[in-house]
Design a protein around this motif. Structure first.
Motif, PDB file in Angstrom:
ATOM      1  N   ASN A  14       0.852  -1.178   0.000  1.00  0.00           N
ATOM      2  CA  ASN A  14       0.000   0.000   0.000  1.00  0.00           C
ATOM      3  C   ASN A  14       0.890   1.230   0.000  1.00  0.00           C
ATOM      4  N   VAL A  15       0.604   2.161  -0.889  1.00  0.00           N
ATOM      5  CA  VAL A  15       1.514   3.282  -1.114  1.00  0.00           C
ATOM      6  C   VAL A  15       0.762   4.604  -1.020  1.00  0.00           C
ATOM      7  N   CYS A  16       1.358   5.562  -0.313  1.00  0.00           N
ATOM      8  CA  CYS A  16       0.834   6.934  -0.258  1.00  0.00           C
ATOM      9  C   CYS A  16       1.530   7.751  -1.328  1.00  0.00           C
ATOM     10  N   ALA A  17       0.746   8.348  -2.207  1.00  0.00           N
ATOM     11  CA  ALA A  17       1.265   9.036  -3.386  1.00  0.00           C
ATOM     12  C   ALA A  17       1.985  10.335  -3.031  1.00  0.00           C
ATOM     13  N   PRO A  18       2.848  10.796  -3.935  1.00  0.00           N
ATOM     14  CA  PRO A  18       3.424  12.137  -3.778  1.00  0.00           C
ATOM     15  C   PRO A  18       2.360  13.186  -4.073  1.00  0.00           C
ATOM     16  N   MET A  19       2.165  14.134  -3.151  1.00  0.00           N
ATOM     17  CA  MET A  19       1.153  15.172  -3.330  1.00  0.00           C
ATOM     18  C   MET A  19       1.755  16.526  -2.992  1.00  0.00           C
ATOM     19  N   VAL A  20       1.733  17.425  -3.933  1.00  0.00           N
ATOM     20  CA  VAL A  20       2.273  18.763  -3.719  1.00  0.00           C
ATOM     21  C   VAL A  20       1.582  19.379  -2.507  1.00  0.00           C
ATOM     22  N   ARG A  21       2.373  19.911  -1.593  1.00  0.00           N
ATOM     23  CA  ARG A  21       1.942  20.532  -0.330  1.00  0.00           C
ATOM     24  C   ARG A  21       1.555  19.509   0.734  1.00  0.00           C
ATOM     25  N   TYR A  22       0.908  18.415   0.363  1.00  0.00           N
ATOM     26  CA  TYR A  22       0.258  17.574   1.361  1.00  0.00           C
ATOM     27  C   TYR A  22       1.070  16.373   1.831  1.00  0.00           C
ATOM     28  N   SER A  23       2.063  15.921   1.080  1.00  0.00           N
ATOM     29  CA  SER A  23       2.837  14.748   1.506  1.00  0.00           C
ATOM     30  C   SER A  23       3.991  15.150   2.420  1.00  0.00           C
ATOM     31  N   LYS A  24       3.706  16.053   3.339  1.00  0.00           N
ATOM     32  CA  LYS A  24       4.733  16.533   4.257  1.00  0.00           C
ATOM     33  C   LYS A  24       4.929  15.541   5.404  1.00  0.00           C
ATOM     34  N   LEU A  25       5.953  15.808   6.204  1.00  0.00           N
ATOM     35  CA  LEU A  25       6.382  14.876   7.243  1.00  0.00           C
ATOM     36  C   LEU A  25       5.264  14.446   8.201  1.00  0.00           C
ATOM     37  N   PRO A  26       4.443  15.357   8.758  1.00  0.00           N
ATOM     38  CA  PRO A  26       3.400  14.879   9.695  1.00  0.00           C
ATOM     39  C   PRO A  26       2.410  13.924   9.041  1.00  0.00           C
ATOM     40  N   ARG A  72      -4.760  12.146  16.000  1.00  0.00           N
ATOM     41  CA  ARG A  72      -3.325  11.882  15.800  1.00  0.00           C
ATOM     42  C   ARG A  72      -2.710  12.900  14.856  1.00  0.00           C
ATOM     43  N   TYR A  73      -3.440  13.229  13.777  1.00  0.00           N
ATOM     44  CA  TYR A  73      -2.898  14.219  12.840  1.00  0.00           C
ATOM     45  C   TYR A  73      -2.714  15.563  13.534  1.00  0.00           C
ATOM     46  N   ILE A  74      -3.682  15.980  14.330  1.00  0.00           N
ATOM     47  CA  ILE A  74      -3.581  17.269  15.015  1.00  0.00           C
ATOM     48  C   ILE A  74      -2.337  17.298  15.889  1.00  0.00           C
ATOM     49  N   HIS A  75      -2.103  16.237  16.655  1.00  0.00           N
ATOM     50  CA  HIS A  75      -0.922  16.175  17.523  1.00  0.00           C
ATOM     51  C   HIS A  75       0.363  16.245  16.696  1.00  0.00           C
ATOM     52  N   LEU A  76       0.417  15.502  15.600  1.00  0.00           N
ATOM     53  CA  LEU A  76       1.617  15.516  14.761  1.00  0.00           C
ATOM     54  C   LEU A  76       1.827  16.879  14.115  1.00  0.00           C
ATOM     55  N   ALA A  77       0.770  17.436  13.547  1.00  0.00           N
ATOM     56  CA  ALA A  77       0.894  18.694  12.815  1.00  0.00           C
ATOM     57  C   ALA A  77       1.271  19.846  13.735  1.00  0.00           C
ATOM     58  N   VAL A  78       0.623  19.918  14.898  1.00  0.00           N
ATOM     59  CA  VAL A  78       0.954  20.975  15.849  1.00  0.00           C
ATOM     60  C   VAL A  78       2.374  20.774  16.373  1.00  0.00           C
ATOM     61  N   GLY A  79       2.732  19.534  16.640  1.00  0.00           N
ATOM     62  CA  GLY A  79       4.071  19.244  17.146  1.00  0.00           C
ATOM     63  C   GLY A  79       5.168  19.617  16.168  1.00  0.00           C
ATOM     64  N   TYR A  80       4.909  19.412  14.880  1.00  0.00           N
ATOM     65  CA  TYR A  80       5.915  19.729  13.864  1.00  0.00           C
ATOM     66  C   TYR A  80       5.845  21.178  13.399  1.00  0.00           C
ATOM     67  N   GLY A  81       4.840  21.925  13.848  1.00  0.00           N
ATOM     68  CA  GLY A  81       4.747  23.323  13.454  1.00  0.00           C
ATOM     69  C   GLY A  81       4.196  23.547  12.063  1.00  0.00           C
ATOM     70  N   THR A  82       3.222  22.749  11.655  1.00  0.00           N
ATOM     71  CA  THR A  82       2.610  22.882  10.334  1.00  0.00           C
ATOM     72  C   THR A  82       1.903  24.227  10.216  1.00  0.00           C
ATOM     73  N   ASN A  83       2.001  24.842   9.037  1.00  0.00           N
ATOM     74  CA  ASN A  83       1.347  26.145   8.867  1.00  0.00           C
ATOM     75  C   ASN A  83      -0.167  25.996   8.764  1.00  0.00           C
ATOM     76  N   HIS A  84      -0.868  27.102   8.925  1.00  0.00           N
ATOM     77  CA  HIS A  84      -2.323  27.084   8.985  1.00  0.00           C
ATOM     78  C   HIS A  84      -2.944  26.539   7.708  1.00  0.00           C
ATOM     79  N   PHE A  85      -2.427  26.944   6.552  1.00  0.00           N
ATOM     80  CA  PHE A  85      -3.025  26.539   5.281  1.00  0.00           C
ATOM     81  C   PHE A  85      -3.059  25.016   5.156  1.00  0.00           C
ATOM     82  N   ILE A  86      -1.918  24.371   5.361  1.00  0.00           N
ATOM     83  CA  ILE A  86      -1.845  22.919   5.196  1.00  0.00           C
ATOM     84  C   ILE A  86      -2.636  22.222   6.300  1.00  0.00           C
ATOM     85  N   PHE A  87      -2.495  22.699   7.539  1.00  0.00           N
ATOM     86  CA  PHE A  87      -3.214  22.122   8.678  1.00  0.00           C
ATOM     87  C   PHE A  87      -4.726  22.157   8.429  1.00  0.00           C
TER      88      PHE A  87
END
Length: 319
Positions: free
Chosen positions: A17-29, A259-274
């Motif tokens: 099972n593979v998660c595709a490359p997505m501009v803006r969205y395939s970031k670390l969190p 889980r996403y909220i914890h990861l995104a806030v922890g990594y400092g994701t910007n508002h747009f992507i979050f």
């Protein structure tokens, strides 16, 4: 750490099972999130090789990673072998503890499928589907300079004879596996993927084939396997809407959103992507009226306050 290639993961699991490359969205969190829900291989967003090789800022922002980002495929967009290999060499210190992080960069992937006009004007992405010799040269150059597998992500041609020739040229210089998006570069993403075309490539190829296109549920993935006999299935928009798709969920469970909220806030994701990630995840679980309100929230604190009030999010755990 024992480093495994995509081929070794395939041998172990049978199918991936593979998660595709997505501009803006395939970031670390997000990459870390989907791994918790049965994704075997995860891609970075498409990265411009010429910018990556010439800009330290681009390298720091486009390929943020850590020890948990494992395994990962870095996808580059390039129109020549030199830029691609230079960029791949700069990424290679992040492989298997050689440099700052101890991760497994399973493959350098060449984007031959992005259909956006700007990409085609830059002679990258789907433009390369009419340039098989250029793609062959890029694969050959990377494999000559780096001991890292090289894959390509392609679209099909209206005339499948062209796709056959394209694949055979790539195989002639040792491409390790191929992801096939079952649409041509002019098809809209609302049109169904052509499973017959993907099956044709699978039956013609001597390397593993991963199918991409129209994967929004485990039922969709199972249908593709049944109709094409591919070695793996990749999802993009389906995983945006439901990162737990490959774990068998019909829609995004609350625990996944949390889980996403914890990861995104922890990594400092910007508002747009979050905000956009949460808009996608809530698409199937919020009422229309609440979704309209949620989509107007203009800051991360406003989003967290809304989720604390209406969904029981424990904000204190984010501190």
């Amino acid at each position: 750490m024992q480093q495994r290639t995509v081929l070794e993961i395939l041998e172990e699991k049978g199918k991936i099972n593979v998660c595709a490359p997505m501009v803006r969205y395939s970031k670390l969190p997000f990459r870390e999130l989907v791994r918790q829900y049965n994704c075997d291989v995860v891609y970075t967003p498409m990265i411009l090789a010429d910018v990556f090789k010439s800009s330290e800022f681009a390298r720091e922002t486009d390929f943020s990673t850590n020890a948990r980002d494992d395994p990962v495929v870095i996808q580059f967009a390039a129109n020549n072998g030199a830029d691609l290999a230079d960029a791949a060499e700069l990424a290679s210190p992040y492989v298997s503890g050689i440099g700052k992080y101890w991760i497994m960069l399973l493959s350098v992937d060449i984007n031959c499928g992005c259909p956006q006009k700007w990409a085609i004007q830059e002679k990258i992405g789907a433009h390369l589907m009419s340039q098989p010799e250029t793609v062959r040269d890029m694969i050959r150059t990377v494999k000559a300079r780096l001991n890292i597998p090289c894959s390509i992500k392609i679209r099909v041609h209206p005339d499948l004879k062209e796709t056959y020739e394209f694949v055979k040229r790539a195989e002639s210089v040792g491409v390790d596996y191929i992801t096939v998006h079952g649409r041509t570069k002019t098809m809209k993403n609302t049109e169904p993927a052509n499973y017959d075309a993907i099956r044709f490539v699978k039956e013609s190829a001597s390397v593993p084939i991963v199918a991409n296109g129209s994967v929004f549920s485990t039922a969709d993935a199972n249908e593709i396997y049944a109709k094409t006999n591919v070695d793996g299935v990749m999802s993009a928009r389906g995983l945006l809407r439901n990162p737990a798709l490959f774990a068998g969920y019909d829609y995004t469970p609350w625990e996944c959103i949390e889980r996403y909220i914890h990861l995104a806030v922890g990594y400092g994701t910007n508002h747009f992507i979050f905000h956009h990630h949460l808009m996608f995840m809530f698409e199937d679980v919020m009422s229309n009226s609440e979704r309209k309100t949620f989509n107007t929230l203009a800051s991360i604190p406003a989003i967290l306050d809304h989720l604390e009030t209406n969904w029981g999010l424990d904000v204190s755990r984010l501190v």
